[in-house]
Design a protein around this motif. Sequence first.
Motif, PDB file in Angstrom:
ATOM      1  N   ASN A  17     148.453  28.037  31.648  1.00  0.00           N
ATOM      2  CA  ASN A  17     149.591  28.416  32.407  1.00  0.00           C
ATOM      3  C   ASN A  17     149.787  26.977  32.480  1.00  0.00           C
ATOM      4  O   ASN A  17     151.240  26.805  32.789  1.00  0.00           O
ATOM      5  N   GLY A  18     149.058  26.238  32.489  1.00  0.00           N
ATOM      6  CA  GLY A  18     149.605  24.344  32.371  1.00  0.00           C
ATOM      7  C   GLY A  18     150.819  24.160  31.356  1.00  0.00           C
ATOM      8  O   GLY A  18     150.162  24.411  30.098  1.00  0.00           O
ATOM      9  N   GLY A  55     148.492  17.615  40.477  1.00  0.00           N
ATOM     10  CA  GLY A  55     148.226  18.919  41.383  1.00  0.00           C
ATOM     11  C   GLY A  55     146.741  18.762  42.177  1.00  0.00           C
ATOM     12  O   GLY A  55     146.588  17.066  41.596  1.00  0.00           O
ATOM     13  N   ALA A  56     146.375  18.698  42.320  1.00  0.00           N
ATOM     14  CA  ALA A  56     145.349  19.115  43.435  1.00  0.00           C
ATOM     15  C   ALA A  56     144.748  20.331  43.653  1.00  0.00           C
ATOM     16  O   ALA A  56     145.404  21.349  43.544  1.00  0.00           O
ATOM     17  N   ILE A  57     143.364  20.299  43.911  1.00  0.00           N
ATOM     18  CA  ILE A  57     142.399  22.028  44.048  1.00  0.00           C
ATOM     19  C   ILE A  57     141.787  21.317  45.525  1.00  0.00           C
ATOM     20  O   ILE A  57     140.372  20.665  44.467  1.00  0.00           O
ATOM     21  N   TYR A  58     141.710  22.309  46.016  1.00  0.00           N
ATOM     22  CA  TYR A  58     140.683  22.169  47.552  1.00  0.00           C
ATOM     23  C   TYR A  58     139.347  22.739  47.389  1.00  0.00           C
ATOM     24  O   TYR A  58     140.039  24.084  46.465  1.00  0.00           O
ATOM     25  N   GLN A  63     151.469  29.225  39.257  1.00  0.00           N
ATOM     26  CA  GLN A  63     151.803  29.445  40.814  1.00  0.00           C
ATOM     27  C   GLN A  63     152.191  28.443  41.478  1.00  0.00           C
ATOM     28  O   GLN A  63     153.136  29.331  42.620  1.00  0.00           O
ATOM     29  N   THR A  64     151.909  27.381  40.953  1.00  0.00           N
ATOM     30  CA  THR A  64     152.039  25.852  42.103  1.00  0.00           C
ATOM     31  C   THR A  64     150.861  24.892  41.775  1.00  0.00           C
ATOM     32  O   THR A  64     150.681  25.245  40.687  1.00  0.00           O
ATOM     33  N   ASN A  65     151.159  23.701  42.500  1.00  0.00           N
ATOM     34  CA  ASN A  65     150.396  22.650  41.680  1.00  0.00           C
ATOM     35  C   ASN A  65     148.853  22.277  42.485  1.00  0.00           C
ATOM     36  O   ASN A  65     148.614  21.652  41.759  1.00  0.00           O
ATOM     37  N   PHE A  66     149.672  23.356  43.383  1.00  0.00           N
ATOM     38  CA  PHE A  66     148.401  22.919  44.712  1.00  0.00           C
ATOM     39  C   PHE A  66     147.376  24.136  44.791  1.00  0.00           C
ATOM     40  O   PHE A  66     148.267  25.150  45.292  1.00  0.00           O
ATOM     41  N   PHE A  67     146.208  23.976  44.810  1.00  0.00           N
ATOM     42  CA  PHE A  67     145.398  24.987  45.176  1.00  0.00           C
ATOM     43  C   PHE A  67     143.866  25.325  46.334  1.00  0.00           C
ATOM     44  O   PHE A  67     143.856  23.606  46.232  1.00  0.00           O
ATOM     45  N   MET A  91     157.733  19.400  47.256  1.00  0.00           N
ATOM     46  CA  MET A  91     156.934  19.662  47.819  1.00  0.00           C
ATOM     47  C   MET A  91     156.621  21.196  47.182  1.00  0.00           C
ATOM     48  O   MET A  91     157.535  22.103  47.004  1.00  0.00           O
ATOM     49  N   PHE A  92     155.499  21.792  47.022  1.00  0.00           N
ATOM     50  CA  PHE A  92     155.237  22.752  46.840  1.00  0.00           C
ATOM     51  C   PHE A  92     154.429  23.729  47.420  1.00  0.00           C
ATOM     52  O   PHE A  92     153.588  23.306  48.573  1.00  0.00           O
ATOM     53  N   ALA A  93     154.436  24.874  47.701  1.00  0.00           N
ATOM     54  CA  ALA A  93     153.748  25.880  48.038  1.00  0.00           C
ATOM     55  C   ALA A  93     151.620  26.007  48.153  1.00  0.00           C
ATOM     56  O   ALA A  93     151.682  25.450  47.027  1.00  0.00           O
ATOM     57  N   ILE A  94     150.984  26.200  48.821  1.00  0.00           N
ATOM     58  CA  ILE A  94     149.009  25.699  48.822  1.00  0.00           C
ATOM     59  C   ILE A  94     149.526  27.468  48.414  1.00  0.00           C
ATOM     60  O   ILE A  94     149.163  27.711  48.848  1.00  0.00           O
ATOM     61  N   THR A  95     148.419  27.604  46.558  1.00  0.00           N
ATOM     62  CA  THR A  95     147.472  28.695  46.964  1.00  0.00           C
ATOM     63  C   THR A  95     146.105  29.278  46.860  1.00  0.00           C
ATOM     64  O   THR A  95     146.377  27.934  46.214  1.00  0.00           O
TER      65      THR A  95
END
Length: 125
Positions: A50-51, A57-60, A25-29, A7-11
């Motif tokens: 920085n990948g 991940g996912a980007i909404y 920063q995370t994998n989810f945005f 689990m990762f935080a959503i930025t």
Amino acid sequence: SVNNRSMFAITTIKASATTTIDLSQTNFFVVKASGAVSGAVSVSLTAPTNGIVGQTGAIYLITGVSASSSTFSFPTSVWKFPAGVTVEKTASAGSVDLLTYFVRDVSSDGTMKAIDVAGIKDFKS
């Protein structure tokens, strides 16, 4: 191999005309085309930074309630879509689209070379 949940935080990113996602920063945005802006806005998602190869991940992409007809664009030199056709953001106010991504290639100096992306459009609540 991972045997447990990951689990990762959503930025959340309030998009400006040119927006860069920092993949460290995370994998989810969540990228919002709104904030203090009212009306339609055009957002260019530049090559992320920085990948690392294998990162996924996912980007909404979210259009604000007062930002209908907002658009998102992607430099296809880095963002790689199926058949080379980019995702066109759902235009309606309050719409939510989802991009999933996989970092395929990064140059030795850390510059992103290829991020494979697939999109799913127009989620409803």
